[in-house]
Design a protein around this motif. Structure first.
Motif, PDB file in Angstrom:
ATOM      1  N   SER A   1      32.338  25.098   7.111  1.00  0.00           N
ATOM      2  CA  SER A   1      32.233  24.838   5.673  1.00  0.00           C
ATOM      3  C   SER A   1      30.935  25.415   5.120  1.00  0.00           C
TER       4      SER A   1
ATOM      5  N   THR B   1      26.403  20.660  -0.899  1.00  0.00           N
ATOM      6  CA  THR B   1      27.554  19.859  -1.307  1.00  0.00           C
ATOM      7  C   THR B   1      28.712  20.035  -0.337  1.00  0.00           C
ATOM      8  N   ALA B   2      28.899  21.249   0.160  1.00  0.00           N
ATOM      9  CA  ALA B   2      29.955  21.497   1.142  1.00  0.00           C
ATOM     10  C   ALA B   2      29.701  20.690   2.410  1.00  0.00           C
TER      11      ALA B   2
ATOM     12  N   THR C   1      30.382  16.884   1.765  1.00  0.00           N
ATOM     13  CA  THR C   1      31.818  16.647   1.602  1.00  0.00           C
ATOM     14  C   THR C   1      32.550  16.760   2.932  1.00  0.00           C
TER      15      THR C   1
ATOM     16  N   VAL D   1      34.968  10.436   0.490  1.00  0.00           N
ATOM     17  CA  VAL D   1      34.713  11.844   0.188  1.00  0.00           C
ATOM     18  C   VAL D   1      34.156  12.042  -1.223  1.00  0.00           C
TER      19      VAL D   1
ATOM     20  N   GLY E   1      30.433  13.710  -1.994  1.00  0.00           N
ATOM     21  CA  GLY E   1      30.354  14.983  -2.690  1.00  0.00           C
ATOM     22  C   GLY E   1      29.656  14.858  -4.030  1.00  0.00           C
TER      23      GLY E   1
ATOM     24  N   GLY F   1      26.193  16.577  -5.040  1.00  0.00           N
ATOM     25  CA  GLY F   1      26.294  17.459  -6.192  1.00  0.00           C
ATOM     26  C   GLY F   1      25.302  17.070  -7.277  1.00  0.00           C
TER      27      GLY F   1
ATOM     28  N   THR G   1      28.281  23.098  -7.437  1.00  0.00           N
ATOM     29  CA  THR G   1      28.570  21.939  -6.581  1.00  0.00           C
ATOM     30  C   THR G   1      30.073  21.693  -6.501  1.00  0.00           C
TER      31      THR G   1
ATOM     32  N   PHE H   1      32.087  21.557  -3.043  1.00  0.00           N
ATOM     33  CA  PHE H   1      32.999  20.446  -2.766  1.00  0.00           C
ATOM     34  C   PHE H   1      34.372  20.978  -2.368  1.00  0.00           C
ATOM     35  N   CYS H   2      34.885  21.914  -3.152  1.00  0.00           N
ATOM     36  CA  CYS H   2      36.213  22.466  -2.888  1.00  0.00           C
ATOM     37  C   CYS H   2      36.236  23.344  -1.635  1.00  0.00           C
TER      38      CYS H   2
ATOM     39  N   ALA I   1      34.622  22.795   1.150  1.00  0.00           N
ATOM     40  CA  ALA I   1      34.797  21.882   2.280  1.00  0.00           C
ATOM     41  C   ALA I   1      36.222  21.352   2.355  1.00  0.00           C
TER      42      ALA I   1
END
Length: 217
Positions: A109, A136-137, A140, A169, A173, A177, A191, A195-196, A198
């Protein structure tokens, strides 16, 4: 040894009941990352939404200290300590494959964000590559993996498992973020991208691990 005698000696890395839901989430998250990445690569912007980064920067104590602490969790030392703790929890629970997934899921990630940053080319303060957020990854991915571990160990039902996933989660995140925005390290959409990223990488990694079979005598 016949083919029928070959078995995977380790427990599965991902609860079969969650595969479909997480696959849908991963596909949606991938679409978000591609859409935002393409927008910024083409020189676009979300304007007012990302402008919220400036007013949030530089919070007063104790919020500043709290943000610095959370940010440390995403730094190399902090993230290594937290990942090692998560791996140890997997091993104590005799979830060896989940321990491997934790290392790969977190590592890939963060690596994905590192690869995407120069491709997208978005910068903050005119210097630092910012999309997507690696911190952030990391947060998360780790929260998602710990949630999957808890679901497996506690043998939670599908509905309860979904609640646990969301409850672990989203706050993780969101907290990281928020931190990255208030310390002026990232724009809000950076962020979102982290998040996405991960959410896309961890299920994909789990799926690939599920394809691996380890023979034993």
């Amino acid at each position: 040894m016949t083919r029928s005698e070959i078995r995977d000696p380790l427990p599965v890395a991902l609860d079969p009941r969650l595969r479909r839901a997480l696959t849908i989430v991963a596909l949606a998250a991938t679409l978000v990352v591609i859409t935002l990445g393409t927008l910024y690569f083409a020189g676009g912007t979300l304007g007012a939404f990302d402008n919220h980064a400036e007013p949030l920067a530089g919070p007063r104590p104790p919020w500043h200290d709290f943000a610095v602490l959370i940010d440390f969790c995403g730094e190399p030392i902090g993230s290594t300590i937290l990942t090692a703790g998560a791996v140890a929890a997997c091993l104590v629970a005799h979830r060896v494959r989940m321990a491997v997934l934790t290392v790969l899921g977190v590592g890939l990630s963060v690596a994905a964000t590192a690869l995407l940053k120069p491709l997208v080319g978005r910068t903050i303060h005119g210097v630092y590559l910012s999309f997507p957020s690696g911190h952030t990854a990391f947060a998360t991915a780790l929260a998602l993996l710990l949630a999957l571990l808890a679901i497996d160990v506690l043998r939670l039902g599908t509905r309860t498992a979904a609640i646990v996933l969301v409850a672990m989660v989203l706050p993780a995140g969101a907290a990281m973020g928020w931190t990255e925005v208030v310390v002026s390290a990232h724009y809000p959409t950076d962020t979102v991208g982290g998040f996405c990223t991960a959410l896309a990488v961890v299920p994909a990694t789990a799926w690939l691990m599920g394809r691996v079979r380890i023979p034993r005598r």
